[in-house]
Scaffold this active site. Sequence first.
Site, PDB file in Angstrom:
ATOM      1  CG  ASP A  42      -2.082   0.952   1.086  1.00 16.87           C
ATOM      2  OD1 ASP A  42      -2.471   1.266  -0.058  1.00 16.87           O
ATOM      3  OD2 ASP A  42      -2.595   1.409   2.125  1.00 16.87           O
ATOM      4  CG  ASN A  90      -8.031  -1.734  -4.927  1.00 18.39           C
ATOM      5  OD1 ASN A  90      -7.112  -2.533  -4.782  1.00 18.39           O
ATOM      6  ND2 ASN A  90      -8.262  -0.782  -4.036  1.00 18.39           N
TER       7      ASN A  90
HETATM    8  C1  IPE Z   1      -5.353  -2.581  -0.132  1.00 13.98           C
HETATM    9  O1  IPE Z   1      -5.069  -1.229  -0.273  1.00 13.98           O
HETATM   10  C2  IPE Z   1      -5.373  -3.248  -1.478  1.00 13.98           C
HETATM   11  C3  IPE Z   1      -4.073  -3.402  -2.130  1.00 13.98           C
HETATM   12  C4  IPE Z   1      -2.904  -3.065  -1.647  1.00 13.98           C
HETATM   13  C5  IPE Z   1      -4.126  -4.019  -3.428  1.00 13.98           C
HETATM   14  P1  IPE Z   1      -6.243  -0.156  -0.366  1.00 13.98           P
HETATM   15  O2  IPE Z   1      -5.580   1.166  -0.565  1.00 13.98           O
HETATM   16  O3  IPE Z   1      -7.243  -0.560  -1.379  1.00 13.98           O
HETATM   17  O4  IPE Z   1      -6.895  -0.256   1.074  1.00 13.98           O
HETATM   18  P2  IPE Z   1      -7.788   0.798   1.867  1.00 13.98           P
HETATM   19  O5  IPE Z   1      -8.817   1.336   0.906  1.00 13.98           O
HETATM   20  O6  IPE Z   1      -6.868   1.862   2.347  1.00 13.98           O
HETATM   21  O7  IPE Z   1      -8.362   0.007   2.991  1.00 13.98           O
HETATM   22  C1  IPE Z   2      -1.701   0.277  -3.313  1.00 12.51           C
HETATM   23  O1  IPE Z   2      -1.451   1.631  -3.366  1.00 12.51           O
HETATM   24  C2  IPE Z   2      -1.914  -0.310  -4.696  1.00 12.51           C
HETATM   25  C3  IPE Z   2      -3.319  -0.618  -5.008  1.00 12.51           C
HETATM   26  C4  IPE Z   2      -4.305  -0.569  -4.176  1.00 12.51           C
HETATM   27  C5  IPE Z   2      -3.597  -1.020  -6.368  1.00 12.51           C
HETATM   28  P1  IPE Z   2      -2.645   2.694  -3.368  1.00 12.51           P
HETATM   29  O2  IPE Z   2      -3.022   2.978  -4.776  1.00 12.51           O
HETATM   30  O3  IPE Z   2      -3.741   2.258  -2.477  1.00 12.51           O
HETATM   31  O4  IPE Z   2      -1.921   3.949  -2.762  1.00 12.51           O
HETATM   32  P2  IPE Z   2      -2.470   4.901  -1.622  1.00 12.51           P
HETATM   33  O5  IPE Z   2      -2.778   4.008  -0.451  1.00 12.51           O
HETATM   34  O6  IPE Z   2      -3.689   5.574  -2.165  1.00 12.51           O
HETATM   35  O7  IPE Z   2      -1.343   5.818  -1.343  1.00 12.51           O
HETATM   36 MG    MG Z   3      -4.091   2.433  -0.497  1.00 18.03          MG
END
Ligand code: IPE
Ligand code: IPE
Ligand code: MG
Length: 265
Positions: A42, A90
């Site tokens: 993340d 997502n």
């Molecule tokens: C979790 O991250 C999913 C992945 C890393 C693929 P998210 O960014 O989607 O999680 P939340 O929304 O902060 O819980």
């Molecule tokens: C994790 O990084 C990757 C995916 C969920 C695909 P994020 O895209 O959630 O990045 P942040 O958490 O918004 O910084």
């Molecule tokens: Mg994230």
Amino acid sequence: MSISRPSTPDEPLNPETPSTSPASAESASSGSAPRHVAIIMDGNGRWAQSRGLPRIEGHRRGVATVRRTTELASRLKLDALTLYCLSSENWKRPKTELDFLMHLLRQYLIEERRTLLEQNLRLRFIGRVDRLDAKVLREVERTQKLCRDNTGTELVLAVDYGGRDELARATRKLVQDALDGNVSPESIDESAIAGKLDTEGLAEVDLMIRTGGDMRISNFLLWQISYAELWFTQKCWPEFEDADFHEALADFGERTRRFGGLVSS
Ligand code: IPE
Ligand code: IPE
Ligand code: MG
């Protein structure tokens, strides 16, 4: 899936893959070594935005961390490394970001094939496949076919994955088996459920790492992490280095896992 027996800090969890010697640069820790590490990768978007870059640049840089981390997992001879690439939630994101993520996955699979073979990595996808773009799906299938005789660390990519969705799909399969007369409801136990999950046959998750500073599970491996050790870092995924992985492994080695039992002194 059976619950592992209790282990003491001195007892390697994986006798075939003993924790490497403390003298080794690749030593996981002086204590137990995990067999299966799962990572919630993340913080890509925040990493990019804090540098004045578009969010997708964070995803692009995140792929480089995937490469490094996978290589390290293979060198450390982990049984499995599971990476959370895209959650079932997502899909709420803007189409442009999702399109870019799909493009990155496809490119990664095409470019990484040679390395996956060289490193003898097994490859498994968990999550739904029916919502993926046909072009991506084709590369998933090609890459899996190519890696099918590999025998090393299993790289598990969680794509369009949700823990609740996985449990719902497993339940449907079990109910269908019961309706077909192949199982009786009384025989449905923990191992019957585990056997219907996408992770069927994988070692228990020993260590779950989340980058990006948030301390939550976000629908990842709900069943499989019941006794995992959790490790969180403020670092965003693109800046996660081998040294951070080693720190998590060393921390894991210091933990006392009781699995509900007692550890004799
Ligand atoms: C979790 O991250 C999913 C992945 C890393 C693929 P998210 O960014 O989607 O999680 P939340 O929304 O902060 O819980
Ligand atoms: C994790 O990084 C990757 C995916 C969920 C695909 P994020 O895209 O959630 O990045 P942040 O958490 O918004 O910084
Ligand atoms: Mg994230």
